[in-house]
Design an enzyme around this catalytic site. Structure first.
Site, PDB file in Angstrom:
ATOM      1  N   GLN A   1       0.812  -1.202   0.000  1.00  0.00           N
ATOM      2  CA  GLN A   1       0.000   0.000   0.000  1.00  0.00           C
ATOM      3  C   GLN A   1       0.855   1.266   0.000  1.00  0.00           C
ATOM      4  O   GLN A   1       2.061   1.224   0.212  1.00  0.00           O
ATOM      5  CB  GLN A   1      -0.922   0.000   1.226  1.00  0.00           C
ATOM      6  CG  GLN A   1      -0.209  -0.194   2.558  1.00  0.00           C
ATOM      7  CD  GLN A   1      -1.114  -0.822   3.611  1.00  0.00           C
ATOM      8  OE1 GLN A   1      -2.323  -0.693   3.561  1.00  0.00           O
ATOM      9  NE2 GLN A   1      -0.528  -1.503   4.580  1.00  0.00           N
TER      10      GLN A   1
ATOM     11  N   GLU B   1      -0.232   0.416  13.139  1.00  0.00           N
ATOM     12  CA  GLU B   1      -0.029   1.787  13.608  1.00  0.00           C
ATOM     13  C   GLU B   1       0.588   1.820  15.009  1.00  0.00           C
ATOM     14  O   GLU B   1       1.253   2.784  15.383  1.00  0.00           O
ATOM     15  CB  GLU B   1      -1.416   2.443  13.624  1.00  0.00           C
ATOM     16  CG  GLU B   1      -1.479   3.809  14.175  1.00  0.00           C
ATOM     17  CD  GLU B   1      -2.930   4.244  14.315  1.00  0.00           C
ATOM     18  OE1 GLU B   1      -3.838   3.545  13.782  1.00  0.00           O
ATOM     19  OE2 GLU B   1      -3.168   5.284  14.951  1.00  0.00           O
TER      20      GLU B   1
ATOM     21  N   ASP C   1       1.513  -7.774  11.884  1.00  0.00           N
ATOM     22  CA  ASP C   1       1.027  -6.912  10.800  1.00  0.00           C
ATOM     23  C   ASP C   1       1.851  -7.216   9.568  1.00  0.00           C
ATOM     24  O   ASP C   1       3.078  -7.289   9.621  1.00  0.00           O
ATOM     25  CB  ASP C   1       1.152  -5.442  11.193  1.00  0.00           C
ATOM     26  CG  ASP C   1       0.430  -4.554  10.200  1.00  0.00           C
ATOM     27  OD1 ASP C   1      -0.649  -4.041  10.537  1.00  0.00           O
ATOM     28  OD2 ASP C   1       0.934  -4.376   9.064  1.00  0.00           O
TER      29      ASP C   1
ATOM     30  N   ASP D   1       1.669 -12.675   7.740  1.00  0.00           N
ATOM     31  CA  ASP D   1       0.225 -12.842   7.692  1.00  0.00           C
ATOM     32  C   ASP D   1      -0.254 -13.270   9.083  1.00  0.00           C
ATOM     33  O   ASP D   1       0.274 -14.230   9.668  1.00  0.00           O
ATOM     34  CB  ASP D   1      -0.115 -13.916   6.650  1.00  0.00           C
ATOM     35  CG  ASP D   1      -1.598 -14.230   6.633  1.00  0.00           C
ATOM     36  OD1 ASP D   1      -2.403 -13.295   6.491  1.00  0.00           O
ATOM     37  OD2 ASP D   1      -1.938 -15.414   6.786  1.00  0.00           O
ATOM     38  N   ALA D   2      -1.245 -12.554   9.611  1.00  0.00           N
ATOM     39  CA  ALA D   2      -1.696 -12.814  10.985  1.00  0.00           C
ATOM     40  C   ALA D   2      -2.236 -14.235  11.141  1.00  0.00           C
ATOM     41  O   ALA D   2      -2.032 -14.889  12.170  1.00  0.00           O
ATOM     42  CB  ALA D   2      -2.762 -11.788  11.370  1.00  0.00           C
TER      43      ALA D   2
ATOM     44  N   ASP E   1      -7.649  -6.108  14.451  1.00  0.00           N
ATOM     45  CA  ASP E   1      -7.578  -4.691  14.071  1.00  0.00           C
ATOM     46  C   ASP E   1      -7.185  -4.634  12.596  1.00  0.00           C
ATOM     47  O   ASP E   1      -6.109  -4.170  12.226  1.00  0.00           O
ATOM     48  CB  ASP E   1      -6.527  -3.999  14.963  1.00  0.00           C
ATOM     49  CG  ASP E   1      -6.517  -2.488  14.768  1.00  0.00           C
ATOM     50  OD1 ASP E   1      -7.473  -1.946  14.174  1.00  0.00           O
ATOM     51  OD2 ASP E   1      -5.545  -1.848  15.213  1.00  0.00           O
TER      52      ASP E   1
END
Lengths: 314, 314, 314, 314
Positions: A36, A91, A111, A142-143, A161
């Site tokens: 992203q 974050e 994350d 990957d969670a 989240d």
């Protein structure tokens, strides 16, 4: 508006025919990962804003509220939360709130985007300390993979989240009945609690994903407490589903919640949440309650085949 | 978006550096009175929207919720509401909801703008029937003048459905301590209830007017129940202050409220409000509760001198 | 801005990353045909604006200039224009300007959209008289079909007032070498002149279609005079290609053009065009001249196969 | 659009009810001087854009054209330009074009804002070399003060590259009859030429300032050549007034101009300007010519009293 002349606006679609724009006083940082685009901008309206792919992810003005509601209800409802697993949360604010609990001994945060976690640990002053906390293990992966590999019963609280399931990305897998049943529930220790952010939950928007996430969680866990709060920078009411693995557990009274906040946290009072607040949030209005009750759609790996890529509800 | 090509947007400032825009598929009517510009537009997002001076006043998508919350809590908390006075409310929806109560015998609605009431009685299909109800007396005049002229003790419920006090217009007078003490309280019969819409009530916005309106009402009435709900087309949580003239009166339980809804209304169930909903709405969150408790500013005729015309809080 | 409060904006893309918006004070009429959406709006910036599919087609502020330049150069360069064929031109302004020439005996205007021509003949006051002129024959059909059916040599001037060739619609056919060679050139009488609007012709935009239209016209006609003028509501320089069927014909001097304007027109002077003006317009700048000279692409029926539907230049 | 997700727009008013917006892919630099805010942004539409107080000052896409037309006509019309004075021009592009003339020995550029000249000399790659040219003397001061102090007859060409006179700033003084008569004309050597950028010069916009600047220059100089060209990033035709101090001088023919371009410049051909181009630009259209002829307003120090600060034409 006083201190700059240029009219630089960030525009975000809120729907097909509906958008908002807010002035940007400064673009503080811009970057890009394999997943992203990442930006940190300053705004007169929201203070500093973290953008992922141009969409508001978190703002100085109200991230505190979003994160208090994601973290403290499940941790406070748990009898003694020591081990917490965070899916997403790059974050750092989710970890920050978790680490305020004196009982917590170990936080695993997974994350996928290392560029985001590096960026936030460096540039978000409020979260810097959390990233450096020795109780935190940060893994960029990957969670699901990471949670699957954990021993059964190894966490007291699991927190989701993550991006919304219908955003077209791989997050959908982390909202399915199979994942909840085969992974999350098994990795929770007895009395463990699961919570997931659950998308828009207003009376006009709760059928987009909130009601289906609720139905999916409810199909696996013996007790689920949905609640919701207006988050201004999301331009909507935001929903949460808190799930108890123990059928006997019930929501705390306002007094009990206040007592636990006083006893377990780090001394700095919570800005937003207290017992009365939580009473308000979990008494959903009639339209939303009816939508939750009537929802038939449970997200499964099968239904994912149709949804994934399209990003829209059939 | 499918059925029209032109990109006609209505833009509304939400703050100095923050605005939103929604597409307009059709401008249905445009008019102008001596007080304001009046438009009815159709939109893909909100359905039909009534605009006063270009600002969204009411939308097909969510006006029902705003009006249920303005009307039914005070009427349901009253032991037997027969006579209701509406200040403003030119759109007709407030009267519509009031008239659903079987106990109601007489509604006096005083809105200053005849062009608005003529327009709405003709063009808003949902409210046409209310305008024609024989129990309704519609007067186009200043609401204060009319209420002053009414005999003391002549109303069971007084409803304030007016523009915000800081909009720079003459509405400020209708939010002052003097008006509440010298007019509203006197015109209420024993056990009478007053309610006023009270502006934005989010945790970021509640100090704009909500907290001061609350402080002002509280300085006059023996008991005040503030509550709030997200109204999507207002892009914020919206606040209400319901005031009891009888110090002994307390909010109803969820069960009592549900019972009265069943007994007193016209048979069609309320969309949004029920006992549990009201439980949620009146448990305000900690940040808003603190703001209400700490608010020192009471609107008075004197403070109006400074505010009127400026339209901003000192 | 003074006389209305609502902020209604019409937004038009000028490119992928570039758009403009102008305030709309009133939506005067809205309609829809089988071909397009039709609107007439009033604006503070442009006066009344005709929109087809939401795009500015013509404005009160500057349509006069666009149409003077489309009509008068070819008619003034012709020795005695009596019979004029207009392809498109549904708004009526092209016919209006043609009918100002005292020599003109017959105008055939073929526009495919009857809803547009009905609408404009009724609502555009400036063009009402032209629609009623007995010299005008208005046909709602495909312009190509009608021109093909006309006897050879039956028109002195043919005017193309059509949508751009790359707009994705069937207009492309009317910009091909085959159409120019097999239809337009044959239907012109000796000494006949053809002109077509030719899209954006600025130094940044002239390669979109202007240069290819020029190359195509030049591949068929013995002499072509390109010229261009800024049209504010098109937000660009606009191009025209005027083609002589007689190889000996050359552009008129400023004095000759002024003399013909004086002799042939209806007595009301032209607002914009005179001899000196035309001197300026046909001396294109170096960047545009180089683009025209170097252009290799000629629009043919074959290349249409690739372009049609895509609406973008390969 | 392809390579970034965030939707960051720069919005600029083009009039009271009319604006445009262009996407910003990156904010490269932001700064502020005592005079103005300075930004350099990258855009898909215009390439790099220099903004002063949020308004587009110059873009990579078309600054070349603006500056060729400001610099080369006066220098080419001069018999042998050696000494050039630039008022404003802080961006450096005006000096860059001047320095391409082999005859030029000395360029004095006086721009009031050191922050701008420092910024541009460092960040605008196209102009870096010009800033470093030993023939250039850069002074950060008021251009009037510096020109007044120069000996009479000390410059061959004076170039005004300043903000518009009605922008409300002190630039107005540099557009007055007194300044032209008492300063500019005296500082020019015999045969000297003055040019000034002269604001929007379209048929709808030429009366804003172009016609009055023309009238003012004409009231002082014996011969003035106005010309104009569309500059896309200014969203209008842009005007120039070139004034000869020698009454006998006339515009060059296209052939003469081409010959001088070949002889005097640095070998790299001009992109935009040549003899034919200039023929086109100085043949203004009828509406603009009439506006220039009829203009009665001459800017004087006295009229400045009324205009200064208001920024609007009486």
């Amino acid at each position: 508006m006083a201190n700059y002349a240029k009219r630089l606006w960030l525009e975000e679609d809120l729907g097909d025919d509906y958008r908002w724009s807010y002035r940007v006083s400064e673009v503080l940082f811009s970057g890009r990962s394999e997943f992203q685009e990442i930006d940190l901008v300053d705004t007169p309206t929201w203070g500093k804003v973290l953008l992922l792919d141009g969409k508001m992810q978190s703002t100085e003005a109200d991230e505190q509220v979003y994160h208090e509601l994601l973290v403290h209800p499940p941790l406070l409802h748990h009898s003694c939360p020591k081990r917490v697993f965070i899916m997403g949360g790059g974050e750092g604010a989710t970890a920050r709130e978790v680490l305020r609990h004196k009982t917590v001994e170990k936080v695993v945060m997974v994350d996928i985007d290392k560029v985001v976690t590096d960026f936030c640990s460096k540039h978000l002053a409020r979260n810097t300390k959390a990233f450096a906390d020795p109780r935190l293990t940060l893994i960029n992966d990957d969670a699901r993979t990471q949670l699957e590999q954990a021993p059964d019963g190894s966490f007291d609280v699991v927190i989701g989240d993550l991006a919304d399931p219908l955003d077209g990305g791989p997050c959908y897998q982390l909202y399915t009945q199979e994942f909840y049943r085969n992974v999350v529930l098994k990795k929770l220790a007895p009395g463990g609690i699961f919570i997931t952010q659950s998308g828009p939950a207003g009376f006009l928007s709760c059928k987009e994903v909130f009601s289906s996430i609720h139905a999916t969680v409810r199909s696996v866990f013996p007790a689920v407490v949905p609640y919701a709060q207006h988050i201004p920078s999301f331009c909507d009411i935001w929903g949460y589903n808190m799930a108890f693995s123990d059928a006997a557990q019930t929501p705390l009274s306002a007094e009990e919640l206040d007592a636990r906040i006083g006893a377990r946290l780090d001394g700095v009072p919570l800005h937003f949440l207290d017992g009365v607040t939580f009473q308000g949030l979990r008494h959903l209005n009639k339209m939303v309650r009816v939508a939750l009750q009537e929802e038939k759609e449970v997200y499964t790996v099968d239904s994912a085949r149709f949804i994934h890529g399209a990003g829209v509800k059939a």
